[in-house]
Scaffold this motif. Structure first.
Motif, PDB file in Angstrom:
ATOM      1  N   SER A  61      52.504  56.311  27.568  1.00  0.00           N
ATOM      2  CA  SER A  61      52.702  54.977  27.000  1.00  0.00           C
ATOM      3  C   SER A  61      52.706  53.939  28.120  1.00  0.00           C
ATOM      4  CB  SER A  61      54.005  54.929  26.201  1.00  0.00           C
ATOM      5  OG  SER A  61      55.066  55.370  26.996  1.00  0.00           O
ATOM      6  N   GLY A  62      52.443  52.704  27.736  1.00  0.00           N
ATOM      7  CA  GLY A  62      52.490  51.599  28.698  1.00  0.00           C
ATOM      8  C   GLY A  62      51.331  51.582  29.677  1.00  0.00           C
TER       9      GLY A  62
ATOM     10  N   PHE B 138      45.758  58.066  23.638  1.00  0.00           N
ATOM     11  CA  PHE B 138      45.938  56.663  23.230  1.00  0.00           C
ATOM     12  C   PHE B 138      44.666  55.838  23.330  1.00  0.00           C
ATOM     13  CE2 PHE B 138      46.847  56.478  27.758  1.00  0.00           C
ATOM     14  CZ  PHE B 138      46.296  55.264  28.161  1.00  0.00           C
ATOM     15  N   ARG B 139      43.665  56.318  24.068  1.00  0.00           N
ATOM     16  CA  ARG B 139      42.405  55.573  24.094  1.00  0.00           C
ATOM     17  C   ARG B 139      41.475  55.994  22.942  1.00  0.00           C
ATOM     18  NH1 ARG B 139      41.094  54.664  30.585  1.00  0.00           N
ATOM     19  NH2 ARG B 139      42.551  52.923  30.790  1.00  0.00           N
ATOM     20  N   ALA B 140      41.769  57.125  22.318  1.00  0.00           N
ATOM     21  CA  ALA B 140      41.009  57.523  21.123  1.00  0.00           C
ATOM     22  C   ALA B 140      41.601  56.878  19.869  1.00  0.00           C
ATOM     23  CB  ALA B 140      41.012  59.045  20.977  1.00  0.00           C
ATOM     24  N   ALA B 141      42.884  56.515  19.916  1.00  0.00           N
ATOM     25  CA  ALA B 141      43.559  55.984  18.719  1.00  0.00           C
ATOM     26  C   ALA B 141      42.881  54.729  18.151  1.00  0.00           C
ATOM     27  CB  ALA B 141      45.035  55.726  19.023  1.00  0.00           C
TER      28      ALA B 141
ATOM     29  N   GLN C 118      49.655  56.448  38.213  1.00  0.00           N
ATOM     30  CA  GLN C 118      50.094  55.504  37.167  1.00  0.00           C
ATOM     31  C   GLN C 118      50.819  56.217  36.017  1.00  0.00           C
ATOM     32  OE1 GLN C 118      45.902  53.536  37.353  1.00  0.00           O
ATOM     33  NE2 GLN C 118      47.130  52.147  36.131  1.00  0.00           N
ATOM     34  N   LEU C 119      50.717  57.542  35.977  1.00  0.00           N
ATOM     35  CA  LEU C 119      51.363  58.277  34.887  1.00  0.00           C
ATOM     36  C   LEU C 119      52.875  58.307  35.078  1.00  0.00           C
ATOM     37  CD1 LEU C 119      49.043  61.435  34.654  1.00  0.00           C
ATOM     38  CD2 LEU C 119      49.224  59.599  32.952  1.00  0.00           C
TER      39      LEU C 119
END
Ligand code: NIG
Ligand code: FE
Length: 410
Positions: A15-16, A356-359, A27-28
């Motif tokens: 997230s974020g 989250f980029r597929a959502a 960044q994770l």
């Protein structure tokens, strides 16, 4: 009832993070010795296990007694898992060096699956779809887009979409249906491509809408399928009818991605033949670039330029394209892992592309990240180090998968 799950060796909430462009592993966010509180299928809280234990004393505890890494469930935003019959003969001919045309002349290609799927009884189609969805689910894929497109007439397109709807009642995975009546102009339709697409707009889409079978359309833009010009008109009219759009774009020749962007499509999928021009258009748009390594592996061709897409600033998702012809393997994690080694994608970029980029390609708002308020769609890998997941190139499978907070059993 609230349940506290943990402690996990690591939790990657994903997230974020930015929706577009490059991502470094640094960044994770990695929550060491983490926990997650779930209730009524949703995440209530996530953080260090000990803190959650103190803050939620009323929780039932589901103790995790082995090293595990927790991730959001994967989202496979492009599949064709509703079909009958095999295309193993196509594959054998292809690896023996036969061309697309030779295979089509021998009775292979998309039309072969159309013939077999038209003949299939609805129950068989439901069973096939449920079996494939459940296999995906056990491999951590908790949301699956499923296209029609092997019917290509009124009766069989409706049969496929009803089968997908029925299948969704018999699997815990969420199925997102899409009408791909524009997969190719059926051989038994005597008019032009424009006439066929107009038929779909006039006769098919209103029924799909009325029966709530789908609110998404897809079209295959290619020399052997539909022209860019006819496709743009189709997508614009379909959008006026209230359908969201996605496109099979730039698989063998460029042209489709520009149509996807011009039509405001949610995603442009394939992109093996995209040049700098298409990459730039996608990077400047909100259209998700969906790469399909399973099709490259199945066809023995190069991958889509995922690295260049990310460098240009596009949002890149990875999907399986699971279908009987070009991508029969259907193992999303293997495909993503193998592609990442060739394309030089970071672990963060791969995990983002599967979650989250597929959502947004499926307009999912509260899926694909582990954070309060989101669906408790989760998977846990039997390791203490998240880097093992890609290191084993998809061979390491999740030991546990939860869909809406419920443990999925094999
Ligand atoms: O996404 N490109 C077109 N359609 C499918 C292949 C379908 C088939 O060969 O049956 C794809 O690769
Ligand atoms: Fe496809």
């Amino acid at each position: 009832m609230k349940i506290l799950l943990g402690p996990f060796s690591q939790i990657l909430p994903l997230s974020g993070l930015p929706l577009k462009g490059t991502l470094q592993d640094e960044q994770l966010t990695v929550i060491e010795k983490g926990g997650v509180v779930i209730s009524a299928g949703r995440i209530v809280a996530i953080g260090p296990y000990k803190t959650l234990l103190q803050e939620h004393p009323d929780c039932e505890v589901a103790f995790i007694d082995r090293p595990m890494v927790l991730l959001p469930g994967f989202i496979d935003c492009h599949t064709h898992i509703c079909y009958d019959g095999t295309r193993n003969r196509d594959y054998a001919m292809r690896i023996a060096g036969k061309s697309y045309l030779e295979i089509a002349r021998a009775g292979g290609g998309i039309w072969d699956s159309v013939t077999k799927t038209r003949l299939a009884d609805p129950v068989t189609l439901v069973e096939n779809t449920v079996a494939r969805a459940n296999r995906h689910l056990l491999e951590g894929v908790t949301t699956i887009e499923v296209k029609s497109g092997y019917g290509l007439n009124f009766e069989s397109e409706v049969k496929m979409l009803r089968a997908i709807q029925q299948a969704s009642l018999h699997t815990a995975a969420t199925l997102v249906p899409t009408c791909l009546a524009a997969h190719m102009k059926p051989r038994d339709f005597s008019g032009t491509e424009e006439e066929y697409l107009q038929w779909a707009l006039d006769e098919l889409l209103p029924v799909l809408k009325a029966e709530s079978l789908t609110d998404r359309v897809d079209i295959f833009i290619e020399e052997t399928a539909f022209s860019a010009k006819a496709a743009l008109t189709y997508l614009q009219k379909a959008r006026e009818l209230g359908f969201a759009a996605t496109v099979h774009a730039d698989q063998f020749s460029a042209g489709g991605a520009a149509v996807a962007v011009a039509a405001g499509a949610l995603s442009a999928d394939h992109l093996e033949a995209s040049s700098d021009h298409e990459i730039d258009l996608l990077a400047k748009s909100d259209t998700v670039a969906v790469v399909l390594p399973g099709a490259s592996l199945g066809l023995g061709m190069h991958y889509a330029p995922a690295r260049r897409l990310l460098n240009a600033g596009a949002s890149v998702a990875i999907a399986s394209d699971w279908n009987p012809g070009s991508a029969p393997m259907g193992d999303l994690l293997v495909q993503a892992a193998v592609m990442s080694a060739a394309e030089k994608l970071s672990t963060a970029e791969v995990l983002a592309a599967l979650t989250f980029r597929a959502a947004p390609a499926l307009q999912l708002k509260e899926t694909g990240q582990l954070q309060a308020g989101f669906a408790a769609d989760m998977q846990a890998y039997p390791t203490a180090d998240f880097r093992d997941i890609l290191y084993y190139q998809g061979k390491m499978k999740p030991a546990k998968v939860w869909k809406k907070g419920e443990l999925v059993q094999s």
